[in-house]
Design a protein around this motif. Structure first.
Motif, mmCIF file in Angstrom:
data_model
loop_
_atom_site.group_PDB
_atom_site.id
_atom_site.type_symbol
_atom_site.label_atom_id
_atom_site.label_comp_id
_atom_site.label_asym_id
_atom_site.label_seq_id
_atom_site.Cartn_x
_atom_site.Cartn_y
_atom_site.Cartn_z
ATOM 1 N N GLY A 80 0.838 -1.188 0.000
ATOM 2 C CA GLY A 80 0.000 0.000 0.000
ATOM 3 C C GLY A 80 0.876 1.242 0.000
ATOM 4 O O GLY A 80 1.785 1.391 -0.828
ATOM 5 N N SER A 81 0.648 2.129 0.960
ATOM 6 C CA SER A 81 1.454 3.350 1.052
ATOM 7 C C SER A 81 2.733 3.152 1.865
ATOM 8 O O SER A 81 3.580 4.039 1.931
ATOM 9 N N GLN A 82 2.877 1.971 2.482
ATOM 10 C CA GLN A 82 4.058 1.707 3.312
ATOM 11 C C GLN A 82 5.215 1.196 2.463
ATOM 12 O O GLN A 82 5.047 0.274 1.652
ATOM 13 N N VAL A 83 6.381 1.794 2.649
ATOM 14 C CA VAL A 83 7.586 1.350 1.947
ATOM 15 C C VAL A 83 8.345 0.402 2.877
ATOM 16 O O VAL A 83 8.931 0.823 3.861
ATOM 17 N N ALA A 84 8.310 -0.894 2.554
ATOM 18 C CA ALA A 84 8.968 -1.886 3.401
ATOM 19 C C ALA A 84 10.452 -2.020 3.073
ATOM 20 O O ALA A 84 11.286 -2.192 3.967
ATOM 21 N N VAL A 85 10.787 -1.969 1.791
ATOM 22 C CA VAL A 85 12.185 -2.016 1.335
ATOM 23 C C VAL A 85 12.338 -0.908 0.305
ATOM 24 O O VAL A 85 11.555 -0.809 -0.645
ATOM 25 N N ASP A 86 13.370 -0.067 0.489
ATOM 26 C CA ASP A 86 13.477 1.176 -0.281
ATOM 27 C C ASP A 86 14.759 1.214 -1.110
ATOM 28 O O ASP A 86 15.835 1.569 -0.618
ATOM 29 N N ALA A 87 14.643 0.807 -2.373
ATOM 30 C CA ALA A 87 15.746 0.936 -3.348
ATOM 31 C C ALA A 87 17.057 0.341 -2.819
ATOM 32 O O ALA A 87 18.099 0.994 -2.826
ATOM 33 N N LEU A 88 16.994 -0.913 -2.403
ATOM 34 C CA LEU A 88 18.159 -1.585 -1.819
ATOM 35 C C LEU A 88 19.074 -2.100 -2.935
ATOM 36 O O LEU A 88 18.642 -2.857 -3.808
ATOM 37 N N SER A 89 20.335 -1.680 -2.900
ATOM 38 C CA SER A 89 21.318 -2.109 -3.897
ATOM 39 C C SER A 89 22.578 -2.599 -3.192
ATOM 40 O O SER A 89 23.131 -1.890 -2.344
ATOM 41 N N LEU A 90 23.031 -3.794 -3.543
ATOM 42 C CA LEU A 90 24.268 -4.334 -2.972
ATOM 43 C C LEU A 90 24.642 -5.609 -3.711
ATOM 44 O O LEU A 90 23.837 -6.182 -4.444
ATOM 45 N N ASP A 91 25.891 -6.037 -3.529
ATOM 46 C CA ASP A 91 26.396 -7.272 -4.130
ATOM 47 C C ASP A 91 27.040 -8.126 -3.049
ATOM 48 O O ASP A 91 27.717 -7.604 -2.156
ATOM 49 N N ILE A 92 26.835 -9.439 -3.142
ATOM 50 C CA ILE A 92 27.414 -10.383 -2.191
ATOM 51 C C ILE A 92 28.156 -11.460 -2.982
ATOM 52 O O ILE A 92 27.553 -12.163 -3.799
#
Length: 256
Positions: free
Chosen positions: A12-24
């Motif tokens: 809905g209007s809640q942002v649970a994960v926001d543009a997460l960028s990474l490498d493992i």
């Protein structure tokens, strides 16, 4: 092994994960930390195909999460925090079902299951005589960990894996994931037990409100932020640095 590109999830209007960028890379144990509601479990559920991202994407072992979800699932093992199983099956029936889903021949599957139950000090009779609904929390957790590793995945996600394990099993599990990393597997370990993460993980990611706050080795992060420990760093970054004062104020309410 794992690459996130602006991975985002809205409810809905809640942002649970926001543009997460990474490498493992391969061979690394990454501790994924954050307070309740930070987006840890949501991130893992997206990476295992249980949730569809709102935007962004990820690749696992070179396979695109959205374009090739079945190949992604073949490459990963997942221990969810729920520890959910089919409670009307015995432990052996459940593990043999999981092995069949991954296309492991029955004889090879039975041998791998025997190796895992020996490692976890489980009785084979327990696997065959009792339904999973009658297992203790710790026994069920051992079965779930076994199921996640049966197909020898190159990437493994653990969400609160020590929940319910006794002390000896927990020690054995920590040794197991370090061995898996030495064999080249990429491991993501989400937990609230910060001292274990500090001892076991090569790298720590702290997220809050769905955003990545810090990324580095435990020792580097503690030194960089002038913290006494990973625990102190975590509380200062996630708004918990006045917990001791709150605890003292709360305790005063019980005093005559």
């Amino acid at each position: 092994m794992i690459s996130l590109q602006r991975l985002t999830k809205h409810f809905g209007s809640q942002v649970a994960v926001d543009a997460l960028s990474l490498d493992i890379p391969a061979g690394q144990i990454v501790g994924l930390l954050g307070p309740n509601g930070a987006g840890k479990s949501t991130t893992l559920k997206m990476l295992t195909g249980l949730l569809v991202p709102t935007s962004g994407t990820a690749t696992i072992c070179g396979h695109d999460l959205l374009k090739d979800p079945m190949e992604v699932k073949r490459c990963v093992g997942f221990v969810p925090d729920s520890g959910a199983v089919f409670e009307s099956l015995t432990g052996l029936e459940y593990l043999e079902m999981v092995a069949a889903l991954y296309g492991i021949p029955a004889e090879a599957a039975r041998e791998r299951i025997r190796q895992f139950i020996a490692f976890f000090d489980l009785s084979f009779d327990t696997l065959t005589d009792k339904l999973l609904g009658a297992y203790s929390k710790g026994m069920r957790r051992k079965v779930v960990i076994t199921a996640a590793l049966l197909h020898n995945p190159p990437v493994v996600f653990f969400d609160e894996p020590l929940d319910g394990l006794d002390a000896n099993a927990a020690v054995g599990f920590k040794a197991l994931i370090q061995t898996l990393a030495r064999e080249g597997k990429a491991i993501v370990y989400s937990s609230h037990i910060l001292d274990v993460v500090e001892r076991v993980c090569d790298r720590v990611l702290i997220i809050d409100k769905g955003r990545l706050q810090v990324d580095g080795s435990p020792a580097e992060l503690v030194a960089l932020h002038g913290a006494r420990s990973l625990e102190q760093l975590f509380t200062s970054l996630t708004g918990g640095d006045d917990l001791e004062r709150k605890a003292e104020d709360f305790a005063k309410t019980f005093r005559p």
